[in-house]
Scaffold this motif. Structure first.
Motif, PDB file in Angstrom:
ATOM      1  N   UNK A  41       0.697   0.528   6.951  1.00  0.00           N
ATOM      2  CA  UNK A  41       0.076   1.031   6.029  1.00  0.00           C
ATOM      3  C   UNK A  41       0.416  -0.919   4.651  1.00  0.00           C
ATOM      4  N   UNK A  42       2.024  -1.209   4.924  1.00  0.00           N
ATOM      5  CA  UNK A  42       2.052  -1.898   3.923  1.00  0.00           C
ATOM      6  C   UNK A  42       2.059  -3.179   4.529  1.00  0.00           C
ATOM      7  N   UNK A  43       1.954  -2.823   6.169  1.00  0.00           N
ATOM      8  CA  UNK A  43       1.882  -4.306   6.618  1.00  0.00           C
ATOM      9  C   UNK A  43       0.077  -4.911   6.689  1.00  0.00           C
ATOM     10  N   UNK A  44      -0.255  -3.557   6.239  1.00  0.00           N
ATOM     11  CA  UNK A  44      -1.933  -3.696   6.024  1.00  0.00           C
ATOM     12  C   UNK A  44      -2.734  -3.935   4.599  1.00  0.00           C
ATOM     13  N   UNK A  48      -4.850  -7.713   3.840  1.00  0.00           N
ATOM     14  CA  UNK A  48      -5.649  -8.189   2.897  1.00  0.00           C
ATOM     15  C   UNK A  48      -5.195  -8.652   2.070  1.00  0.00           C
ATOM     16  N   UNK A  49      -4.049  -8.727   1.458  1.00  0.00           N
ATOM     17  CA  UNK A  49      -3.409  -9.818   0.078  1.00  0.00           C
ATOM     18  C   UNK A  49      -3.416 -11.358   0.903  1.00  0.00           C
ATOM     19  N   UNK A  50      -3.139 -10.951   1.975  1.00  0.00           N
ATOM     20  CA  UNK A  50      -2.446 -12.308   2.064  1.00  0.00           C
ATOM     21  C   UNK A  50      -4.488 -13.357   3.183  1.00  0.00           C
ATOM     22  N   UNK A  51      -5.269 -12.275   2.820  1.00  0.00           N
ATOM     23  CA  UNK A  51      -6.533 -12.936   3.320  1.00  0.00           C
ATOM     24  C   UNK A  51      -7.401 -12.849   1.268  1.00  0.00           C
ATOM     25  N   UNK A  52      -7.026 -13.001   0.810  1.00  0.00           N
ATOM     26  CA  UNK A  52      -7.359 -12.721  -0.589  1.00  0.00           C
ATOM     27  C   UNK A  52      -6.968 -14.360  -1.158  1.00  0.00           C
ATOM     28  N   UNK A 322       0.623   5.352  -0.083  1.00  0.00           N
ATOM     29  CA  UNK A 322       0.615   5.140   1.113  1.00  0.00           C
ATOM     30  C   UNK A 322      -1.096   5.077   1.620  1.00  0.00           C
ATOM     31  N   UNK A 323      -2.225   4.207   1.292  1.00  0.00           N
ATOM     32  CA  UNK A 323      -3.264   4.189   1.361  1.00  0.00           C
ATOM     33  C   UNK A 323      -3.341   2.972   2.935  1.00  0.00           C
ATOM     34  N   UNK A 324      -4.294   3.109   3.594  1.00  0.00           N
ATOM     35  CA  UNK A 324      -5.061   2.617   4.739  1.00  0.00           C
ATOM     36  C   UNK A 324      -5.708   1.215   4.543  1.00  0.00           C
ATOM     37  N   UNK A 325      -5.769   0.639   5.334  1.00  0.00           N
ATOM     38  CA  UNK A 325      -6.717  -0.719   4.296  1.00  0.00           C
ATOM     39  C   UNK A 325      -7.789  -1.007   3.829  1.00  0.00           C
ATOM     40  N   UNK A 326      -8.709   0.108   4.245  1.00  0.00           N
ATOM     41  CA  UNK A 326     -10.334   0.191   3.353  1.00  0.00           C
ATOM     42  C   UNK A 326     -10.367   1.317   2.170  1.00  0.00           C
ATOM     43  N   UNK A 327      -9.383   1.864   1.923  1.00  0.00           N
ATOM     44  CA  UNK A 327      -9.144   2.655   0.536  1.00  0.00           C
ATOM     45  C   UNK A 327      -8.335   1.176   0.179  1.00  0.00           C
ATOM     46  N   UNK A 328      -6.746   0.886   0.043  1.00  0.00           N
ATOM     47  CA  UNK A 328      -6.673  -0.027  -0.397  1.00  0.00           C
ATOM     48  C   UNK A 328      -7.264  -1.274  -0.936  1.00  0.00           C
ATOM     49  N   UNK A 329      -8.100  -1.723   0.095  1.00  0.00           N
ATOM     50  CA  UNK A 329      -9.087  -2.901  -0.586  1.00  0.00           C
ATOM     51  C   UNK A 329      -9.758  -2.378  -1.841  1.00  0.00           C
TER      52      UNK A 329
END
Length: 337
Positions: A41-44, A48-52, A322-329
């Motif tokens: 999840x951290x890598x996900x 996300x942050x890298x794309x932003x 500990x969220x997945x990509x969608x929740x974190x976004x």
């Protein structure tokens, strides 16, 4: 009409920034304070942050507030406490994506083969196979008693409840978890010497004299030094013993922070310019100390976005779970609104 437009402008169009707060990148069997994020999840999150493309060093964000030139929607990454998995797991992933981060480190456990007191307490009370049926312990004049009865022997169903318990949001689901919470609540304000004396007593009446768990250790001195050697990373102050500052005198607060700075500077050979309050706990005296010690900024755990008018020594942060990509976004979008 002009006043209304000015209000709307201030509310919706002023530049905002986020500071994210992590603690551990790990998958422990128990995480009642919701501070561990799995490596996957951290890598996900980093993807996300890298794309932003708007992750900035925390120091740059603080300077943007000071100079009133805050970059809109900028995000900074922080870690608290100094767990060894910050070096072993978070560091290589941050390097992989080229993202900066600040690590706020409590130095009392650096290089030591011991756990933070709250981790040890959690393991003993929630997961010891056998506890006394009747518990009585005096902590700082407060008598804490519990009749565990059928939970004295740890059953699988009770252990599962503990694994699913979020102490930040949910009431304790078992007698053991209620005992844990009462002990934690009364131990947290104490100086580290008294915390350890109480833990010694708890170890004795639970017959829990096992060794510390290596995956709960803090970084070694060499690891902290190497972490600091990468220009992506900054080391910040977090007191020596992770003390709840507002519960102590100004003199003790000052010593905890100053000695933390001194130890960190000796290890990494660099100045320490940023501070995070352990537990997000602070008062007016703490803020005064931070200012007198010439920190560029100090950070709380209050979930507030940062704007140019945010006080330098009361900057908020958002704890990441500990969220997945969608929740974190989705969380990022909510926080920046």
């Amino acid at each position: 009409m002009k006043a209304q437009l000015h209000y709307l402008y201030k509310k919706y169009f002023q530049a905002k920034a986020l500071v994210l707060m992590y603690h551990r990148i790990a998958e422990p069997k128990s995480d009642v304070w919701d501070i561990a994020v799995s490596p996957t999840h951290f890598e996900a999150h980093l993807q996300v942050l890298s794309r932003l493309g708007n992750v900035v060093p925390l120091q740059a964000l603080a300077e943007g507030v000071k100079n009133r030139k805050l970059k809109r929607n900028s995000i900074a990454i922080t870690f608290d406490d100094g767990y060894q998995d910050n070096y072993l797991v978070a560091k290589p992933l941050l390097e992989k994506y080229g993202l900066p981060a600040t690590f706020f480190v409590s130095t009392g456990n650096i290089g030591e083969t011991k756990e933070f007191w709250w981790d040890e307490l959690e393991e003993i009370i929630l997961y010891a196979p056998l506890l006394p049926a009747r518990v009585e312990i005096n902590i700082n004049g407060q008598l804490i008693s519990s009749c565990l009865s059928d939970e004295a022997i740890l059953e699988h169903e009770v252990a599962i409840k503990h694994q699913n318990w979020n102490a930040c949001q949910d009431t304790p689901p078992t007698k053991r978890s209620l005992l844990f919470y009462e002990l934690w609540k009364n131990l947290r304000p104490l100086p580290v010497q008294e915390q350890q004396q109480c833990l010694d007593e708890i170890r004795k009446w639970t017959d829990n004299l096992g060794g510390a768990r290596s995956d709960y250790f803090s970084m070694t001195t060499a690891q902290l030094k190497e972490l600091s050697g990468n220009s992506l990373f900054t080391i910040g102050a977090h007191t020596v013993t992770h003390v709840a500052l507002a519960h102590h005198t100004k003199e003790i607060q000052q010593l905890e922070i100053q000695n933390n700075i001194k130890s960190l500077q000796q290890i990494i050979g660099k100045s320490i310019e940023l501070l995070a309050y352990p537990y997000g706990n602070y008062n007016e005296e703490t803020v005064e100390i931070a200012e007198n010690l010439n920190f560029n900024a100090a950070f709380t755990t209050e979930e507030q976005a940062i704007i140019t008018k945010t006080p330098a020594y009361q900057m908020g942060r958002f704890q990441v779970a500990n969220w997945d990509r969608e929740v974190f976004s989705n969380k990022l979008r909510q926080w920046i609104q």
